[in-house]
Design a protein around this motif. Structure first.
Motif, PDB file in Angstrom:
ATOM      1  N   GLU A   1       0.820  -1.275   0.113  1.00  0.00           N
ATOM      2  CA  GLU A   1       0.065  -0.191   0.332  1.00  0.00           C
ATOM      3  C   GLU A   1       0.511   0.876  -0.084  1.00  0.00           C
ATOM      4  O   GLU A   1       0.167   2.511  -0.673  1.00  0.00           O
ATOM      5  CB  GLU A   1      -0.991  -0.077   1.310  1.00  0.00           C
ATOM      6  CG  GLU A   1      -2.028  -1.691   1.052  1.00  0.00           C
ATOM      7  CD  GLU A   1      -2.968  -1.373   2.274  1.00  0.00           C
ATOM      8  OE1 GLU A   1      -2.959  -0.414   3.048  1.00  0.00           O
ATOM      9  OE2 GLU A   1      -3.773  -1.674   2.365  1.00  0.00           O
TER      10      GLU A   1
ATOM     11  N   SER B   1       1.257   3.259  -7.603  1.00  0.00           N
ATOM     12  CA  SER B   1       0.558   2.705  -8.393  1.00  0.00           C
ATOM     13  C   SER B   1       1.132   2.173  -9.424  1.00  0.00           C
ATOM     14  O   SER B   1       1.039   1.077 -10.214  1.00  0.00           O
ATOM     15  CB  SER B   1      -0.968   3.866  -8.558  1.00  0.00           C
ATOM     16  OG  SER B   1      -0.058   4.937  -9.236  1.00  0.00           O
TER      17      SER B   1
ATOM     18  N   LEU C   1      -6.551   2.549  -3.337  1.00  0.00           N
ATOM     19  CA  LEU C   1      -5.858   4.474  -3.399  1.00  0.00           C
ATOM     20  C   LEU C   1      -6.896   4.730  -3.590  1.00  0.00           C
ATOM     21  O   LEU C   1      -7.802   4.962  -4.987  1.00  0.00           O
ATOM     22  CB  LEU C   1      -4.476   4.265  -4.240  1.00  0.00           C
ATOM     23  CG  LEU C   1      -3.946   3.141  -4.428  1.00  0.00           C
ATOM     24  CD1 LEU C   1      -2.747   3.104  -5.459  1.00  0.00           C
ATOM     25  CD2 LEU C   1      -2.950   3.890  -2.962  1.00  0.00           C
TER      26      LEU C   1
ATOM     27  N   GLU D   1      -4.628   9.163  -6.820  1.00  0.00           N
ATOM     28  CA  GLU D   1      -2.860   8.636  -6.669  1.00  0.00           C
ATOM     29  C   GLU D   1      -2.889   7.370  -7.988  1.00  0.00           C
ATOM     30  O   GLU D   1      -2.193   6.570  -7.728  1.00  0.00           O
ATOM     31  CB  GLU D   1      -2.855   8.004  -4.793  1.00  0.00           C
ATOM     32  CG  GLU D   1      -2.686   9.277  -4.163  1.00  0.00           C
ATOM     33  CD  GLU D   1      -2.187   8.913  -2.968  1.00  0.00           C
ATOM     34  OE1 GLU D   1      -1.955   7.353  -1.859  1.00  0.00           O
ATOM     35  OE2 GLU D   1      -3.031   9.805  -2.316  1.00  0.00           O
ATOM     36  N   ARG D   2      -3.236   7.050  -8.451  1.00  0.00           N
ATOM     37  CA  ARG D   2      -3.375   6.180  -9.383  1.00  0.00           C
ATOM     38  C   ARG D   2      -2.831   6.448 -10.594  1.00  0.00           C
ATOM     39  O   ARG D   2      -3.526   7.293 -11.395  1.00  0.00           O
ATOM     40  CB  ARG D   2      -4.734   5.188  -9.843  1.00  0.00           C
ATOM     41  CG  ARG D   2      -5.836   4.832  -8.754  1.00  0.00           C
ATOM     42  CD  ARG D   2      -7.026   3.985  -8.538  1.00  0.00           C
ATOM     43  NE  ARG D   2      -7.525   4.053  -7.830  1.00  0.00           N
ATOM     44  CZ  ARG D   2      -9.170   4.200  -7.621  1.00  0.00           C
ATOM     45  NH1 ARG D   2      -9.998   4.045  -8.890  1.00  0.00           N
ATOM     46  NH2 ARG D   2     -10.154   3.774  -6.346  1.00  0.00           N
TER      47      ARG D   2
END
Length: 62
Positions: A15, A19, A48, A52-53
């Protein structure tokens, strides 16, 4: 004695990955036939926030 190798990814570590890194890892896992592990990473990626992807470019192979 045979040791059992853990195949579950460490979700806490994943995590914190970017990404883009997760997308690369998902592709590698699929390439070597580890579809279930790739699906687990997709779940992590889906957690996410959208901003943020990374967007994975489609790869065309002939």
């Amino acid at each position: 004695m045979v040791e059992k190798v853990e195949t579950q990814p460490n979700l806490d570590t994943l995590e914190t990955s970017t990404s883009a890194d997760l997308i690369k890892l998902i592709r590698k896992l699929r390439w070597i036939g580890l579809e279930e592990e790739a699906r687990q990473l997709q779940v992590v990626l889906s957690r996410l926030p959208p901003e943020e992807r990374a967007v994975a470019p489609s790869i065309q192979a002939d």
